[in-house]
Design a protein around this motif. Structure first.
Motif, PDB file in Angstrom:
ATOM      1  N   SER A   8      -8.836   3.839   4.661  1.00 35.18           N
ATOM      2  CA  SER A   8      -7.709   4.599   4.119  1.00 35.18           C
ATOM      3  C   SER A   8      -6.855   5.265   5.188  1.00 35.18           C
ATOM      4  O   SER A   8      -5.858   5.914   4.865  1.00 35.18           O
ATOM      5  CB  SER A   8      -8.222   5.662   3.142  1.00 35.18           C
ATOM      6  N   LEU A  12      -0.120   2.238   3.603  1.00 32.89           N
ATOM      7  CA  LEU A  12      -0.171   1.108   2.681  1.00 32.89           C
ATOM      8  C   LEU A  12       0.567  -0.106   3.247  1.00 32.89           C
ATOM      9  O   LEU A  12       0.134  -1.253   3.066  1.00 32.89           O
ATOM     10  CB  LEU A  12       0.416   1.505   1.327  1.00 32.89           C
ATOM     11  N   CYS A  72      -5.969  -0.240  -3.902  1.00 37.10           N
ATOM     12  CA  CYS A  72      -6.395   1.128  -4.219  1.00 37.10           C
ATOM     13  C   CYS A  72      -7.346   1.180  -5.421  1.00 37.10           C
ATOM     14  O   CYS A  72      -7.309   2.137  -6.203  1.00 37.10           O
ATOM     15  CB  CYS A  72      -5.198   2.033  -4.470  1.00 37.10           C
ATOM     16  N   GLN A  94      -6.960   0.573   1.140  1.00 42.55           N
ATOM     17  CA  GLN A  94      -7.182   2.008   0.932  1.00 42.55           C
ATOM     18  C   GLN A  94      -8.561   2.232   0.314  1.00 42.55           C
ATOM     19  O   GLN A  94      -8.717   2.957  -0.671  1.00 42.55           O
ATOM     20  CB  GLN A  94      -6.086   2.596   0.030  1.00 42.55           C
TER      21      GLN A  94
END
Length: 219
Positions: A8, A12, A72, A94
């Motif tokens: 993470s 992104l 995610c 992530q």
């Protein structure tokens, strides 16, 4: 199946770039919700089919197939993704700390700087417990059948009352290793949490106590 996760700490955009590099060819991106995908509008411009893990109405209608970017997603969503679809690979973007059992169970490749913390080594007795319950048809139905759920409660209660440490992460890991379907590994961990908390869970004694003792004394 090929598997990788991207920690993470990457943005992104950078994480997607790394996922593309690792996968070479991405077949679709699956996010947890419409809103999660819309927060990265450049995903729509990528031309990659987009879908969501939930059953809610959405304009992103791609079905998971081939090599999937798990955008995610949490552990429950990734387990369901793999269970319900024929996939050639998954790369988790992530990746949250909750994915640790999945990472450990499948020796998932890490991409990035900071790998997730490892799950503590699983004791032989816990491995024997999960393998033993697995032989009782858990792989077909998970813990939705009340008989199988009862067996899990009985075994975990037996271990707990005899001083065995019930680590939910270790139990989840072993259930994934033993191919428990969908959310069943998480359900097993929740039962362990409830047993440790002193909740009296209804169950019948379906497993012979000699067999339970054999599991508990495994070395």
């Amino acid at each position: 199946m090929r598997r990788a996760y991207i920690d993470s700490h990457l943005s992104l955009v950078d994480a997607y770039r790394e996922a593309t590099r690792w996968a070479e060819a991405i077949d679709c991106v699956i996010g947890p919700s419409t809103a999660a995908i819309e927060r990265s509008p450049w995903l729509e411009r990528s031309g990659i089919p987009l879908g969501v893990a939930s059953n809610r109405h959405t304009r992103f209608t791609a079905r998971p197939h081939g090599l999937v970017v798990a955008w995610c997603l949490n552990l429950e969503e990734i387990l369901e993704l793999e269970h319900r679809n024929q996939l050639s690979g998954v790369v988790a973007v992530q990746a949250p700390a909750g994915l640790r059992p999945w990472v450990a169970a499948h020796n998932v490749e890490h991409i990035g700087e900071d790998a997730l913390e490892t799950v503590p080594a699983v004791p032989p007795s816990i491995k024997a417990l999960v393998k033993g319950i697995t032989s009782m048809a858990v792989t077909n139905q998970g813990l939705t059948d009340k008989r199988e759920r009862s067996e899990a409660i009985q075994a975990l209660t037996y271990f707990h009352t005899r001083g065995h440490h019930l680590d939910p992460l270790q139990l989840t890991l072993e259930a994934i290793r033993n191919d428990w379907p969908g959310q069943a590994p998480i359900e097993l961990a929740q039962i362990a949490h409830d047993v440790r908390a002193g909740r009296q869970l209804r169950h019948s004694n379906r497993i012979d106590e000699e067999l339970l003792a054999e599991w508990a004394n495994a070395a």
